[in-house]
Design a protein around this motif. Structure first.
Motif, PDB file in Angstrom:
ATOM      1  N   GLY A 159       0.810  -1.215   0.000  1.00  0.00           N
ATOM      2  CA  GLY A 159       0.000   0.000   0.000  1.00  0.00           C
ATOM      3  C   GLY A 159       0.843   1.264   0.000  1.00  0.00           C
ATOM      4  O   GLY A 159       0.556   2.214  -0.738  1.00  0.00           O
ATOM      5  N   LEU A 160       1.897   1.274   0.800  1.00  0.00           N
ATOM      6  CA  LEU A 160       2.749   2.464   0.878  1.00  0.00           C
ATOM      7  C   LEU A 160       3.468   2.720  -0.448  1.00  0.00           C
ATOM      8  O   LEU A 160       3.630   3.872  -0.859  1.00  0.00           O
ATOM      9  CB  LEU A 160       3.762   2.303   2.013  1.00  0.00           C
ATOM     10  CG  LEU A 160       3.176   2.337   3.429  1.00  0.00           C
ATOM     11  CD1 LEU A 160       4.223   1.945   4.447  1.00  0.00           C
ATOM     12  CD2 LEU A 160       2.599   3.712   3.752  1.00  0.00           C
ATOM     13  N   GLN A 161       3.895   1.653  -1.104  1.00  0.00           N
ATOM     14  CA  GLN A 161       4.547   1.822  -2.403  1.00  0.00           C
ATOM     15  C   GLN A 161       3.562   2.349  -3.445  1.00  0.00           C
ATOM     16  O   GLN A 161       3.888   3.246  -4.236  1.00  0.00           O
ATOM     17  CB  GLN A 161       5.142   0.488  -2.866  1.00  0.00           C
ATOM     18  CG  GLN A 161       6.414   0.094  -2.139  1.00  0.00           C
ATOM     19  CD  GLN A 161       7.526   1.124  -2.305  1.00  0.00           C
ATOM     20  OE1 GLN A 161       7.795   1.608  -3.404  1.00  0.00           O
ATOM     21  NE2 GLN A 161       8.184   1.456  -1.204  1.00  0.00           N
ATOM     22  N   PRO A 164      -3.499   7.760  -5.705  1.00  0.00           N
ATOM     23  CA  PRO A 164      -4.247   8.093  -4.477  1.00  0.00           C
ATOM     24  C   PRO A 164      -4.981   6.865  -3.940  1.00  0.00           C
ATOM     25  O   PRO A 164      -5.215   5.886  -4.668  1.00  0.00           O
ATOM     26  CB  PRO A 164      -5.226   9.168  -4.960  1.00  0.00           C
ATOM     27  CG  PRO A 164      -5.426   8.877  -6.416  1.00  0.00           C
ATOM     28  CD  PRO A 164      -4.107   8.363  -6.907  1.00  0.00           C
ATOM     29  N   LEU A 165      -5.328   6.920  -2.677  1.00  0.00           N
ATOM     30  CA  LEU A 165      -6.089   5.834  -2.068  1.00  0.00           C
ATOM     31  C   LEU A 165      -7.427   5.690  -2.778  1.00  0.00           C
ATOM     32  O   LEU A 165      -8.120   6.674  -3.031  1.00  0.00           O
ATOM     33  CB  LEU A 165      -6.313   6.111  -0.582  1.00  0.00           C
ATOM     34  CG  LEU A 165      -6.970   4.980   0.204  1.00  0.00           C
ATOM     35  CD1 LEU A 165      -6.066   3.758   0.252  1.00  0.00           C
ATOM     36  CD2 LEU A 165      -7.291   5.441   1.632  1.00  0.00           C
ATOM     37  N   ARG A 200      -8.782  -3.111  -2.371  1.00  0.00           N
ATOM     38  CA  ARG A 200      -8.942  -4.510  -2.763  1.00  0.00           C
ATOM     39  C   ARG A 200      -7.586  -5.189  -2.964  1.00  0.00           C
ATOM     40  O   ARG A 200      -7.399  -6.350  -2.599  1.00  0.00           O
ATOM     41  CB  ARG A 200      -9.794  -4.604  -4.030  1.00  0.00           C
ATOM     42  CG  ARG A 200     -11.283  -4.315  -3.766  1.00  0.00           C
ATOM     43  CD  ARG A 200     -12.100  -4.163  -5.039  1.00  0.00           C
ATOM     44  NE  ARG A 200     -11.837  -5.225  -5.981  1.00  0.00           N
ATOM     45  CZ  ARG A 200     -11.527  -5.047  -7.274  1.00  0.00           C
ATOM     46  NH1 ARG A 200     -11.428  -3.823  -7.760  1.00  0.00           N
ATOM     47  NH2 ARG A 200     -11.318  -6.077  -8.057  1.00  0.00           N
ATOM     48  N   GLU A 201      -6.632  -4.471  -3.517  1.00  0.00           N
ATOM     49  CA  GLU A 201      -5.280  -5.023  -3.672  1.00  0.00           C
ATOM     50  C   GLU A 201      -4.672  -5.346  -2.308  1.00  0.00           C
ATOM     51  O   GLU A 201      -4.054  -6.401  -2.109  1.00  0.00           O
ATOM     52  CB  GLU A 201      -4.381  -4.026  -4.403  1.00  0.00           C
ATOM     53  CG  GLU A 201      -4.681  -3.838  -5.879  1.00  0.00           C
ATOM     54  CD  GLU A 201      -3.718  -2.852  -6.528  1.00  0.00           C
ATOM     55  OE1 GLU A 201      -2.647  -2.575  -5.938  1.00  0.00           O
ATOM     56  OE2 GLU A 201      -4.032  -2.348  -7.618  1.00  0.00           O
ATOM     57  N   THR A 204      -2.963   4.629   8.716  1.00  0.00           N
ATOM     58  CA  THR A 204      -1.585   4.987   8.371  1.00  0.00           C
ATOM     59  C   THR A 204      -1.481   5.458   6.927  1.00  0.00           C
ATOM     60  O   THR A 204      -0.790   6.443   6.623  1.00  0.00           O
ATOM     61  CB  THR A 204      -0.660   3.780   8.609  1.00  0.00           C
ATOM     62  OG1 THR A 204      -0.761   3.383   9.973  1.00  0.00           O
ATOM     63  CG2 THR A 204       0.790   4.135   8.297  1.00  0.00           C
ATOM     64  N   PHE A 205      -2.162   4.756   6.016  1.00  0.00           N
ATOM     65  CA  PHE A 205      -2.114   5.148   4.605  1.00  0.00           C
ATOM     66  C   PHE A 205      -2.595   6.584   4.403  1.00  0.00           C
ATOM     67  O   PHE A 205      -1.990   7.364   3.663  1.00  0.00           O
ATOM     68  CB  PHE A 205      -2.966   4.206   3.755  1.00  0.00           C
ATOM     69  CG  PHE A 205      -2.419   2.810   3.638  1.00  0.00           C
ATOM     70  CD1 PHE A 205      -1.065   2.561   3.778  1.00  0.00           C
ATOM     71  CD2 PHE A 205      -3.258   1.746   3.393  1.00  0.00           C
ATOM     72  CE1 PHE A 205      -0.557   1.275   3.667  1.00  0.00           C
ATOM     73  CE2 PHE A 205      -2.763   0.462   3.272  1.00  0.00           C
ATOM     74  CZ  PHE A 205      -1.409   0.217   3.415  1.00  0.00           C
ATOM     75  N   LEU A 206      -3.692   6.936   5.055  1.00  0.00           N
ATOM     76  CA  LEU A 206      -4.250   8.275   4.873  1.00  0.00           C
ATOM     77  C   LEU A 206      -3.348   9.349   5.477  1.00  0.00           C
ATOM     78  O   LEU A 206      -3.205  10.437   4.911  1.00  0.00           O
ATOM     79  CB  LEU A 206      -5.654   8.337   5.470  1.00  0.00           C
ATOM     80  CG  LEU A 206      -6.726   7.633   4.626  1.00  0.00           C
ATOM     81  CD1 LEU A 206      -7.979   7.370   5.445  1.00  0.00           C
ATOM     82  CD2 LEU A 206      -7.058   8.458   3.395  1.00  0.00           C
TER      83      LEU A 206
END
Length: 415
Positions: free
Chosen positions: A119-121, A127-128, A134-135, A230-232
């Protein structure tokens, strides 16, 4: 909460199969949030604490190694909330022995790390979005007990949450049925990218709670929902590195976490949830900043010990010390590879560090000996060695069982 706010977060609709499902209203809440002085004070404290955390890593000699350990601590805690029995010690020892970590409890934790890193990569370039979620979900469930629960796909059957073994009619929370769920997910994604002015931490709290209410997967909802925090924070550039993880706070305050989320659905109490969420950000940020400070002090103290006690071995001792911040569990053969010395030299070096009190030997055997960097591990160990006693369950935020249209999942705290 006034009666007119009861349906503020959404409403329950009776379905043809004779049960009621909760359909969340689009964000932001209507009537709007009441940001009283208490919430504003908490918001200010949380903002300042996050800023200190982000800045504290600038003084770390290798901030990526700090992130490396924090990701693993979060992976363990978030998975333990859902009933896994593996600890941080189990994970790090597994990694040190370079085993495949794709099965059992350690496999689930390894998948969480893989999902986080994926997700971070991806967020560096995209964008989110629902597609990215789903990935992430597919990575999370790959090859684990959840691999039969349609990894990477939003559910096409009804799920529900409630006491262990309950049937649909006895559920505490019934998320929207699939046809309504896709509408609510679209609303959720639009709010992620909505540019209407709102403090980012308030927006983040609303998004996390709404995701848990929608419960779009048959398994993995809780873990995905915690990853999204964390992603946001990284996408909105509140943090330059993925350093904030709320699983330790949710685990310590588990019942209040459940109750606050349910109070949104039952009474429209968004303000109570936001207070709880901001308190979590403040507390966890403070703790992480203190850990960073203690790492700097520990490194300087141990560098001095090596220089004073190891004589001619000191240069390689310092090299090994830096490796230990990335791999606090270490075999002699791995140490030999990492610092580029013979096995005999690495073995002698490990013995010297053990005698100096920096390393502890895990295995009492002549071959394949394993050492650990004891004091460093203690800085990250809080809450991660506690074994869950409720049994394995599916991800979520209500004690009990989560089920989908194909039958019951395992009973336990659920996603």
């Amino acid at each position: 909460m006034q009666r007119e706010n009861r349906h503020r977060a959404g409403h329950r609709i009776r379905q043809p199969e004779d049960y009621e499902a909760f359909i969340p209203s689009p964000l932001p809440p209507d009537p709007p949030l009441v940001l009283d002085n208490g919430i504003l004070d908490l918001l200010s404290q949380a903002d300042r604490a996050l800023g200190r955390l982000d800045g504290s890593t600038e003084v770390l000699p290798q901030s990526d190694l700090f992130v490396y350990m924090y990701v693993r601590k979060e992976a363990v805690l978030s998975s333990q909330i859902e009933g896994t029995q593996a600890s941080l010690t189990d994970l790090l020892e597994h990694e040190a022995r370079e085993k495949e970590a794709r099965s059992g409890d350690v496999g689930e934790i390894s998948n969480y790390i893989a999902a986080m890193n994926h997700g971070l990569q991806r967020l560096k370039h995209f964008p989110l979005s629902l597609r990215l979620i789903r990935e992430i979900h597919a990575k999370l469930l790959e090859g684990t007990r959840g691999s039969t629960r349609t990894p990477g796909e939003f559910r096409k059957t009804q799920n529900w949450i409630g006491p262990a073994g309950c049937v649909l009619a006895e559920a505490t929370h019934v998320p929207p049925p699939p046809h309504e769920m896709m509408i609510t997910l679209g609303d959720w994604e639009r709010f992620v990218h909505d540019e209407t002015p709102m403090p980012i931490l308030i927006r983040l709290g609303l998004l996390h709670a709404q995701f848990e209410t929608i419960h779009p997967f048959l398994d993995g909802n809780g873990r995905v929902g915690r990853l999204l925090i964390t992603f946001l924070l990284c996408q909105k550039e509140i943090l330059q590195r993925p350093l904030l993880y709320l699983s330790i706070f949710f685990k310590r305050n588990r019942q209040e976490y459940y109750d606050r989320l349910q109070a949104i659905r039952d009474r429209g109490d968004w303000e109570g949830w936001i207070r709880f969420f901001l308190r979590g950000i403040y507390e966890v940020s403070q703790e992480a900043t203190e850990t960073a400070r203690r790492i700097v002090a520990l490194r300087e103290r141990h560098r001095e010990q090596i220089l004073n006690r190891l004589g001619g071995k000191a240069p390689n001792g310092l090299k090994l010390l830096e490796v230990l911040y990335r791999m606090p569990y270490m075999t002699v053969s791995r140490a030999s590879e990492e610092i580029g010395v013979s096995f005999a030299a690495a073995n002698s070096l490990a013995r010297s560090l053990r005698e100096a009190g920096l390393l502890a030997e895990v295995t009492a055997q002549r071959r394949n000996r394993l050492f650990r960097y004891e004091e460093y591990l203690k800085l990250f160990g809080e809450g991660t060695e506690e074994k869950e006693t409720s049994g394995k369950g599916t991800d979520g935020e209500m004690p009990g069982s989560e089920t989908g249209g194909s039958g019951n999942d395992e009973n336990a705290p659920t996603e």
